[in-house]
Scaffold this active site. Structure first.
Site, PDB file in Angstrom:
ATOM      1  N   THR A 198       0.854  -1.199   0.000  1.00 24.91           N
ATOM      2  CA  THR A 198       0.000   0.000   0.000  1.00 24.91           C
ATOM      3  C   THR A 198       0.889   1.249   0.000  1.00 24.91           C
ATOM      4  O   THR A 198       2.043   1.215   0.437  1.00 24.91           O
ATOM      5  CB  THR A 198      -0.963   0.029   1.199  1.00 24.91           C
ATOM      6  OG1 THR A 198      -0.213  -0.059   2.403  1.00 24.91           O
ATOM      7  CG2 THR A 198      -1.956  -1.101   1.128  1.00 24.91           C
ATOM      8  N   GLY A 209       5.595   3.992   1.248  1.00 25.06           N
ATOM      9  CA  GLY A 209       4.921   2.716   1.035  1.00 25.06           C
ATOM     10  C   GLY A 209       5.781   1.553   1.467  1.00 25.06           C
ATOM     11  O   GLY A 209       6.902   1.750   1.956  1.00 25.06           O
ATOM     12  N   ASN A 210       5.240   0.362   1.306  1.00 26.57           N
ATOM     13  CA  ASN A 210       5.970  -0.847   1.662  1.00 26.57           C
ATOM     14  C   ASN A 210       6.395  -1.596   0.410  1.00 26.57           C
ATOM     15  O   ASN A 210       5.642  -1.628  -0.563  1.00 26.57           O
ATOM     16  CB  ASN A 210       5.065  -1.775   2.492  1.00 26.57           C
ATOM     17  CG  ASN A 210       5.182  -1.497   3.961  1.00 26.57           C
ATOM     18  OD1 ASN A 210       5.551  -0.405   4.367  1.00 26.57           O
ATOM     19  ND2 ASN A 210       4.861  -2.482   4.761  1.00 26.57           N
ATOM     20  N   ARG A 211       7.562  -2.195   0.467  1.00 27.42           N
ATOM     21  CA  ARG A 211       8.025  -2.987  -0.687  1.00 27.42           C
ATOM     22  C   ARG A 211       7.227  -4.267  -0.785  1.00 27.42           C
ATOM     23  O   ARG A 211       7.015  -4.971   0.193  1.00 27.42           O
ATOM     24  CB  ARG A 211       9.498  -3.352  -0.498  1.00 27.42           C
ATOM     25  CG  ARG A 211      10.420  -2.202  -0.757  1.00 27.42           C
ATOM     26  CD  ARG A 211      11.849  -2.651  -0.581  1.00 27.42           C
ATOM     27  NE  ARG A 211      12.271  -3.600  -1.603  1.00 27.42           N
ATOM     28  CZ  ARG A 211      13.464  -4.192  -1.605  1.00 27.42           C
ATOM     29  NH1 ARG A 211      14.315  -3.958  -0.644  1.00 27.42           N
ATOM     30  NH2 ARG A 211      13.779  -5.035  -2.567  1.00 27.42           N
ATOM     31  N   VAL A 278       1.364  -4.080   4.128  1.00 29.69           N
ATOM     32  CA  VAL A 278       0.544  -2.926   4.482  1.00 29.69           C
ATOM     33  C   VAL A 278       1.411  -1.840   5.112  1.00 29.69           C
ATOM     34  O   VAL A 278       2.165  -2.109   6.050  1.00 29.69           O
ATOM     35  CB  VAL A 278      -0.564  -3.364   5.476  1.00 29.69           C
ATOM     36  CG1 VAL A 278      -1.432  -2.182   5.868  1.00 29.69           C
ATOM     37  CG2 VAL A 278      -1.421  -4.468   4.863  1.00 29.69           C
TER      38      VAL A 278
END
Ligand code: CTP
Length: 405
Positions: A198, A209-211, A278
């Site tokens: 996300t 964001g997250n990888r 997330v």
């Protein structure tokens, strides 16, 4: 079994025969030995010369050529994997009947290796009870008959019966080569999966964001759909070539959007898998226009973050409140002490199972392979051996199906 393998690619008489050329190339490039066995009708669509050049092997359709090498039994005996793509309604019927009236059916009747059929036909033929009965027979006998895609068919028609793309067939067939058959253990189940990372906007061009490539989530969706489940994927940022055939995809961007879409579907799900990475935090405010260096440097250097909701935890709470009775599975990416932290996280989140990956040194993210441990709330720890993400997905579904029982 991994490459190099003896792969037989059967091609039958449908317009999708041209896509078989890509399949031949795919396996050749992986280092496998490929023998193409077309039917007479397949050669109406693609010439033998094309298959011979791509495979580097002779191409015959009948049992009365090269009789001295007894190839009507030899090819099947030596095969490690047989793929029929496209598989018409006719070849499915002939295999189900145990016919051996050309080189392809003889080869399949002799073979004891995994067999994968990629159907391609008009919707009317696919849904016909005769075809469906034949497909059920072949699945019962341990063959993998892939679910076709729903899409453009020959001419103007569209619907279920379109052959999967060659890359999807190749990946699924490689999975079958390792696990034996895809199976049908999720027939009638409604599966809800979150996938990808996300992203939380700072301004119209920046985000945190997250990888996550979304590959593991998509692989889970793909295998679930092939096992007969009705699959919905709530997908954040995804970096994957193919969308899983047979799955409904709902696109989201932020954690709160993901939460909303997951919550809206939780009541109707039998199994929920939170494979999404997330983003735990978001900027307290989102700037309506691009923040500029100079004027906004101070603000950019000190972006204030607020915590996002824990979607998995929220889903578990919904179950406690009786709003869903789904089995709930989470993921955990850990850089240190993965198993220990994973067990602790499972208890904290209250999920039924947690797939724990070690992501130390950049492992897992964006890679085609994965491994780890599946820890269950019943105290079980299943080691998931290193393998392509689809093979890992098949192992995860096996464990979830066991948990369900
Ligand atoms: N998850 C979630 N909502 C969040 C954070 C995580 O639903 N806000 C889910 C993930 O999809 C995953 C599981 O929780 O299935 C574990 O995610 P992970 O990032 O490993 O856990 P965190 O709770 O964020 O813990 P930490 O960052 O402290 O390791």
């Amino acid at each position: 079994m991994t490459s190099p393998r003896n792969v037989v690619i059967g091609v039958t008489g449908g317009i999708a025969a041209y896509k078989a050329c890509h399949l031949v190339r795919d396996f050749k490039e992986a280092g496998d030995s490929v023998r193409v066995v077309p039917t007479e009708n397949a050669l109406q669509f693609v010439g033998a010369a094309t298959f011979e050049a791509l495979s580097g092997n002779p191409v015959d359709t009948g049992v009365f050529t090269r009789v001295d090498s007894v190839q009507h039994v030899r090819i099947g005996q030596e095969a490690d994997l047989i793929i029929v793509a496209p598989a018409t309604a006719d070849i499915i019927a002939r295999i189900a009947a145990g016919r051996a009236d050309d080189l392809l059916t003889s080869t399949i009747l002799v073979a004891t290796c995994p067999v994968v059929l990629a159907p391609a036909m008009h919707t009317e033929m696919w849904v016909n009870p005769a075809t469906q009965a034949n497909v059920a027979t072949l699945r019962q006998r341990g063959m993998t008959v892939l679910e076709p895609a729903d899409g453009r068919l020959t001419g103007k028609d569209s619907g279920p019966g379109r052959m999967l793309e060659p890359g999807q067939i190749a990946e699924l067939a490689r999975t079958v080569a390792e696990v034996g058959a895809i199976g049908r253990g999720l027939e009638g189940k409604r599966v809800l999966i979150s996938a990808g990372g996300t992203q939380e906007n700072i301004d119209p061009v920046r985000f945190i964001g997250n990888r996550s490539s979304g590959r593991q989530g998509f692989a889970l969706a793909e295998i679930a759909a092939q096992r007969g489940a009705e699959v919905t994927v709530v997908a954040g940022d995804i970096n994957e070539l193919y969308t899983p055939a047979g799955a409904e995809i709902v696109r989201v961007r932020s954690t709160r959007e993901l939460e909303e879409e997951m919550n809206a579907r939780a009541a109707g799900a039998d199994i929920i898998v939170m494979a999404a990475a997330v983003s735990d935090f978001r900027p307290r405010t989102e700037a309506p226009s691009k923040m500029k260096k100079g004027a906004d440097t101070e603000a950019l250097a000190r972006i204030e973050l607020v915590e996002n909701p824990d979607v998995l935890h929220g889903l578990v709470d919904k179950r406690r409140a009786g709003e869903t009775d789904a089995v709930i599975v989470g993921f955990a990416a850990e850089t240190d002490n993965p198993l220990e932290y994973g067990k602790e996280k499972l208890a904290r989140k209250g999920a039924d199972m947690l797939m724990v990956n070690s992501v130390a040194g950049g492992a897992v993210f964006g890679q085609a392979r994965n491994s780890g441990w599946l820890v269950g709330s019943d105290g079980t720890v299943t080691e998931i051996a290193d393998g392509p993400k689809q093979v890992v997905a098949a192992q995860i579904w096996d464990a979830i199906e066991d948990f369900e029982r």
